[in-house]
Design an enzyme around this catalytic site. Structure first.
Site, PDB file in Angstrom:
ATOM      1  N   ARG A 279       0.813  -1.237   0.000  1.00 11.05           N
ATOM      2  CA  ARG A 279       0.000   0.000   0.000  1.00 11.05           C
ATOM      3  C   ARG A 279       0.838   1.275   0.000  1.00 11.05           C
ATOM      4  NH1 ARG A 279      -3.067  -2.996   3.438  1.00 11.05           N
ATOM      5  NH2 ARG A 279      -4.934  -3.819   2.427  1.00 11.05           N
ATOM      6  N   LYS A 301       2.994  11.781 -10.935  1.00 11.33           N
ATOM      7  CA  LYS A 301       2.267  10.826 -11.781  1.00 11.33           C
ATOM      8  C   LYS A 301       3.165   9.616 -12.050  1.00 11.33           C
ATOM      9  CE  LYS A 301       0.454  13.341 -15.317  1.00 11.33           C
ATOM     10  NZ  LYS A 301      -0.291  13.331 -16.593  1.00 11.33           N
ATOM     11  N   GLU A 343      10.823  19.082 -24.483  1.00 20.80           N
ATOM     12  CA  GLU A 343      10.005  19.418 -23.308  1.00 20.80           C
ATOM     13  C   GLU A 343      10.492  20.731 -22.676  1.00 20.80           C
ATOM     14  OE1 GLU A 343       7.444  17.455 -22.882  1.00 20.80           O
ATOM     15  OE2 GLU A 343       8.060  15.517 -23.728  1.00 20.80           O
ATOM     16  N   LYS A 377       7.621  23.135 -14.290  1.00 23.58           N
ATOM     17  CA  LYS A 377       6.803  21.977 -13.911  1.00 23.58           C
ATOM     18  C   LYS A 377       6.346  22.113 -12.457  1.00 23.58           C
ATOM     19  CE  LYS A 377       5.417  17.499 -14.194  1.00 23.58           C
ATOM     20  NZ  LYS A 377       5.327  16.377 -15.076  1.00 23.58           N
ATOM     21  N   GLU A 387      -4.189  17.370 -11.777  1.00 27.71           N
ATOM     22  CA  GLU A 387      -4.483  17.564 -13.194  1.00 27.71           C
ATOM     23  C   GLU A 387      -5.951  17.834 -13.473  1.00 27.71           C
ATOM     24  OE1 GLU A 387      -2.393  14.817 -15.624  1.00 27.71           O
ATOM     25  OE2 GLU A 387      -3.011  15.800 -17.475  1.00 27.71           O
ATOM     26  N   ARG A 391      -2.628  22.210 -15.312  1.00 31.16           N
ATOM     27  CA  ARG A 391      -1.611  21.203 -15.643  1.00 31.16           C
ATOM     28  C   ARG A 391      -1.762  20.763 -17.096  1.00 31.16           C
ATOM     29  NH1 ARG A 391       0.315  16.617 -11.289  1.00 31.16           N
ATOM     30  NH2 ARG A 391       1.882  15.575 -12.558  1.00 31.16           N
ATOM     31  N   ASN A 395       0.494  19.812 -21.766  1.00 31.22           N
ATOM     32  CA  ASN A 395       0.199  18.978 -22.933  1.00 31.22           C
ATOM     33  C   ASN A 395       0.379  19.717 -24.254  1.00 31.22           C
ATOM     34  OD1 ASN A 395      -0.431  16.516 -21.736  1.00 31.22           O
ATOM     35  ND2 ASN A 395      -2.450  17.268 -21.149  1.00 31.22           N
ATOM     36  N   HIS A 398       1.129  17.895 -27.388  1.00 32.27           N
ATOM     37  CA  HIS A 398       1.112  16.460 -27.095  1.00 32.27           C
ATOM     38  C   HIS A 398      -0.035  15.696 -27.743  1.00 32.27           C
ATOM     39  CE1 HIS A 398       4.493  17.081 -24.505  1.00 32.27           C
ATOM     40  NE2 HIS A 398       4.481  15.823 -24.091  1.00 32.27           N
ATOM     41  N   HIS A 402       1.166  12.660 -29.657  1.00 33.83           N
ATOM     42  CA  HIS A 402       0.772  11.281 -29.337  1.00 33.83           C
ATOM     43  C   HIS A 402       0.154  10.613 -30.554  1.00 33.83           C
ATOM     44  CE1 HIS A 402       0.531  12.381 -24.799  1.00 33.83           C
ATOM     45  NE2 HIS A 402       1.689  11.826 -25.091  1.00 33.83           N
ATOM     46  N   HIS A 414       9.271  10.170 -28.891  1.00 37.58           N
ATOM     47  CA  HIS A 414       8.330  11.094 -28.259  1.00 37.58           C
ATOM     48  C   HIS A 414       8.718  12.564 -28.453  1.00 37.58           C
ATOM     49  CE1 HIS A 414       5.385  12.543 -25.368  1.00 37.58           C
ATOM     50  NE2 HIS A 414       6.355  13.181 -24.724  1.00 37.58           N
TER      51      HIS A 414
HETATM   52  N1  LIG Z   1       5.095  10.723 -15.057  1.00 42.84           N
HETATM   53  C1  LIG Z   1       5.085  11.770 -15.827  1.00 42.84           C
HETATM   54  O1  LIG Z   1       4.604  12.844 -15.426  1.00 42.84           O
HETATM   55  C2  LIG Z   1       5.685  11.676 -17.187  1.00 42.84           C
HETATM   56  C3  LIG Z   1       5.902  12.834 -17.935  1.00 42.84           C
HETATM   57  C4  LIG Z   1       6.518  12.702 -19.163  1.00 42.84           C
HETATM   58  C5  LIG Z   1       6.893  11.456 -19.640  1.00 42.84           C
HETATM   59  N2  LIG Z   1       6.660  10.352 -18.879  1.00 42.84           N
HETATM   60  C6  LIG Z   1       7.064   9.029 -19.351  1.00 42.84           C
HETATM   61  O2  LIG Z   1       8.477   9.011 -19.471  1.00 42.84           O
HETATM   62  C7  LIG Z   1       8.846   8.018 -20.422  1.00 42.84           C
HETATM   63  C8  LIG Z   1       9.949   8.557 -21.281  1.00 42.84           C
HETATM   64  O3  LIG Z   1      11.071   8.824 -20.479  1.00 42.84           O
HETATM   65  P1  LIG Z   1      12.514   9.087 -21.108  1.00 42.84           P
HETATM   66  O4  LIG Z   1      12.401   9.982 -22.257  1.00 42.84           O
HETATM   67  O5  LIG Z   1      13.383   9.474 -19.977  1.00 42.84           O
HETATM   68  O6  LIG Z   1      12.902   7.671 -21.714  1.00 42.84           O
HETATM   69  P2  LIG Z   1      13.602   6.352 -21.117  1.00 42.84           P
HETATM   70  O7  LIG Z   1      13.340   6.222 -19.689  1.00 42.84           O
HETATM   71  O8  LIG Z   1      13.190   5.236 -21.986  1.00 42.84           O
HETATM   72  O9  LIG Z   1      15.140   6.638 -21.368  1.00 42.84           O
HETATM   73  C9  LIG Z   1      15.622   6.773 -22.660  1.00 42.84           C
HETATM   74  C10 LIG Z   1      16.840   5.890 -22.917  1.00 42.84           C
HETATM   75  O10 LIG Z   1      17.991   6.486 -22.344  1.00 42.84           O
HETATM   76  C11 LIG Z   1      18.679   5.556 -21.525  1.00 42.84           C
HETATM   77  N3  LIG Z   1      19.315   6.349 -20.483  1.00 42.84           N
HETATM   78  C12 LIG Z   1      18.696   6.986 -19.479  1.00 42.84           C
HETATM   79  N4  LIG Z   1      19.576   7.723 -18.802  1.00 42.84           N
HETATM   80  C13 LIG Z   1      20.775   7.554 -19.365  1.00 42.84           C
HETATM   81  C14 LIG Z   1      22.056   8.066 -19.103  1.00 42.84           C
HETATM   82  N5  LIG Z   1      22.275   8.981 -18.152  1.00 42.84           N
HETATM   83  N6  LIG Z   1      23.082   7.646 -19.870  1.00 42.84           N
HETATM   84  C15 LIG Z   1      22.851   6.777 -20.880  1.00 42.84           C
HETATM   85  N7  LIG Z   1      21.667   6.276 -21.194  1.00 42.84           N
HETATM   86  C16 LIG Z   1      20.627   6.669 -20.440  1.00 42.84           C
HETATM   87  C17 LIG Z   1      17.597   4.630 -21.062  1.00 42.84           C
HETATM   88  O11 LIG Z   1      18.132   3.391 -20.649  1.00 42.84           O
HETATM   89  C18 LIG Z   1      16.749   4.508 -22.308  1.00 42.84           C
HETATM   90  O12 LIG Z   1      17.311   3.590 -23.186  1.00 42.84           O
HETATM   91  C19 LIG Z   1       7.574   7.645 -21.151  1.00 42.84           C
HETATM   92  O13 LIG Z   1       7.173   6.367 -20.733  1.00 42.84           O
HETATM   93  C20 LIG Z   1       6.562   8.674 -20.701  1.00 42.84           C
HETATM   94  O14 LIG Z   1       5.247   8.168 -20.653  1.00 42.84           O
HETATM   95  C21 LIG Z   1       6.067  10.444 -17.681  1.00 42.84           C
HETATM   96 ZN   LIG Z   2       6.151  14.767 -23.336  1.00 42.35          ZN
END
Ligand SMILES: NC(=O)c1ccc[n+]([C@@H]2O[C@H](COP(=O)([O-])OP(=O)(O)OC[C@H]3O[C@@H](n4cnc5c(N)ncnc54)[C@H](O)[C@@H]3O)[C@@H](O)[C@H]2O)c1
Ligand SMILES: [Zn+2]
Length: 504
Positions: A279, A301, A343, A377, A387, A391, A395, A398, A402, A414
């Site tokens: 939990r 999130k 972003e 942010k 949200e 917030r 988007n 986006h 998307h 992305h």
């Molecule tokens: N929770 C939220 O509010 C929120 C907001 C935006 C995006 N997201 C989510 O985030 C995800 C995308 O995240 P991302 O863009 O960080 O992608 P990711 O987590 O897939 O990382 C991208 C790549 O970079 C590699 N990597 C990460 N850090 C590294 C480093 N320092 N050195 C070398 N390689 C490294 C990872 O292993 C991966 O292969 C999506 O799933 C999206 O839905 C969530």
């Molecule tokens: Zn985004």
């Protein structure tokens, strides 16, 4: 030393003000003042006696006089009495002159503590007093949640804030974002104040484990790594389930801390685990991509994908802290850097035009870039934690983006899809008469300079159809974010298909 603003620690009686302030003073090498002690010394009587013999009003007057005196001094760490900041004038004056922190303690915790301190004059009616004072304490912006934290952790947090850490206010209190180059290499020295001196599960992926996972776990006294496969394809319930198994195997309980070490995929997945395992257990986000530093690690999130769609399962889980080591960006692949920049530019367009200055975009200025971009942010999620309103501005681009990801079967990364989407949103803004052609051209040029595309050849009908299934379009009515001008976004509802097709 004498130029430093005083630090004032306040909070309800029994919240731990004195011990925290004393610890903090020691850490910072500052003089410590306990207001109650000073008043007792001046009156030559213990507080309960002052209350009994001269009445509360006269005690409050002594408190007010002392507060005024202290406000004129510099470099102190002050612990106030429990009621000292209830008077509006005293509180306002101290907040202007000093850095005031309120220790936010919940009622149950407090009840347990006060049960054995009968010497406090107001302890008998503490429950009603708590309810009456709570909204007044809440007016102090810097709330430090104490639940489950040691004195060392609380004092450590305040010390970090004093050194420039950012603070995110949440409905339940708040948490810190520390942005410091090299912090991961020093984490062992701070394990105690970060609350990482207990059992820790570092959740990371196969790419990041050898780069930074070992560096982290080796320095912590009781940490184990849980390594999952890399990639969005593994942001699933299957991975969550695998992590649950590993946690059970290592004997993780409700005091175990999860450290999410990686990009947004790890942050979302490990965060979801932290929200649900037993939990909910404490979570520390250690984002390693630019995107996760400025976006996903902040705001709470968390969640995973289903085969039917992205982020369909999730929760709100506020981290206990976010630790950002900008040095890890050295190994980030260039494509990932550019995607994170999409972003950053988004944050610049919706709120902070300074981010659109190309001088800030290099990895060598990452600390400054991340600090400014993440502040956007923070500002948004503080106003709208769940949200329901503003917030949505995050988007920008986006819904267009998307849909591109969907239509291309996620072949377009992305960040690239977002860049293309933001330019569509900007065109829409121009068509609606909000921004000029010149501004639109400037936005396009920004993405080119960064190396992000602004156009794509996809079927317009399919693109539109994918947009129309967006979960943010309510009852089939379009809902898009546009720019009123650079630095200000707005929601536009009910645009016609023609309006939207015109920019696809
Ligand atoms: N929770 C939220 O509010 C929120 C907001 C935006 C995006 N997201 C989510 O985030 C995800 C995308 O995240 P991302 O863009 O960080 O992608 P990711 O987590 O897939 O990382 C991208 C790549 O970079 C590699 N990597 C990460 N850090 C590294 C480093 N320092 N050195 C070398 N390689 C490294 C990872 O292993 C991966 O292969 C999506 O799933 C999206 O839905 C969530
Ligand atoms: Zn985004």
């Amino acid at each position: 030393m004498s130029s430093l603003r005083n630090i004032v620690i306040t909070g309800f009686m029994g919240s731990g003000k004195t011990t925290v302030a004393e610890n903090l003073a020691q850490r910072l090498g500052r003089e410590f003042v306990d207001m109650d002690k000073v008043i007792e010394a001046r009156a030559g009587a213990p507080i309960h006696q002052i209350f009994a013999e001269r009445g509360e009003a006269s005690f409050r007057e002594m408190e007010r006089t002392l507060a005024l005196e202290l406000a004129l001094r510099r470099g102190l760490v002050v612990a106030t009495g429990g009621g000292a900041l209830i008077a509006d004038d005293v509180r306002e004056m101290l907040m202007q002159q000093c850095n005031v922190y309120c220790l936010a303690v919940n009622k149950a915790e407090l009840g347990a503590r006060l049960a054995n301190s009968p010497q406090r004059p107001l302890a008998a009616g503490w429950s009603a007093l708590y309810d009456a004072r709570k909204p007044i304490y809440a007016r102090i912006p810097r709330q430090i949640v104490t639940a489950g934290k040691s004195v060392d952790m609380i004092a450590g947090e305040i010390a970090a804030l004093e050194r420039g850490a950012l603070y995110v206010k949440t409905p339940a209190g708040g948490y810190l974002i520390r942005i410091e180059a090299g912090i991961l290499s020093r984490i062992g020295r701070e394990a105690e104040s970060l609350g990482l001196d207990r059992q820790v599960a570092v959740i990371t992926n196969e790419t990041i484990a050898p780069l930074y996972g070992e560096l982290l776990t080796e320095q912590l006294p009781n940490a184990q790594m849980i390594v999952v496969p890399d990639g969005e394809a593994h942001k699933t319930l299957a991975t969550v389930s695998q992590i649950y198994d590993s946690l059970l195997e290592m004997g993780a309980d409700r005091n175990t801390v999860i450290v999410a070490l990686g990009g947004g995929v790890i942050g979302d997945t490990a965060g979801f685990v932290a929200a649900t395992y037993m939990r909910g257990i404490p979570l520390v986000q250690v984002p390693t991509t630019l995107l996760s530093m400025v976006d996903s690690s902040v705001g709470g999130k968390v969640g995973v994908d289903l085969p039917q769609g992205k982020n369909l399962i999730g929760a709100f889980k506020q981290p206990r802290a976010v630790l950002i080591d900008t040095e890890v960006l050295a190994t980030l692949p260039p494509l990932q850097w550019r995607c994170g920049m999409a972003e950053v530019i988004k944050h610049g367009l919706i709120a902070l035009p300074g981010l659109l200055d190309a001088d800030l975009w290099g990895k060598e200025r990452a600390e400054q870039l991340v600090r400014q971009a993440v502040q956007v942010k923070i500002d948004v999620v503080e106003i709208d934690p769940y949200e329901q309103g503003i917030r949505a501005h995050l988007n920008l681009g986006h819904t267009f983006g998307h849909a591109i990801e969907k239509v291309t079967g996620y072949a377009v990364p992305h960040g690239e899809a977002v860049a293309i989407g933001i330019v569509r949103a900007a065109q829409l803004s121009r068509n609606l008469g909000f921004i000029t052609d010149a501004v639109l051209a400037r936005i396009q040029k920004i993405f080119w300079q960064i190396g992000l595309p602004t156009d794509i050849a996809v079927d317009r009908e399919r693109w539109y159809a994918a947009m129309a299934t967006d979960k943010k379009w309510q009852a089939g009515e379009s809902r898009l974010i546009v720019l009123k001008r650079i630095g200000q976004a707005a929601v536009v509802r009910g645009l016609s298909k023609d309006d939207i097709m015109a920019v696809l």
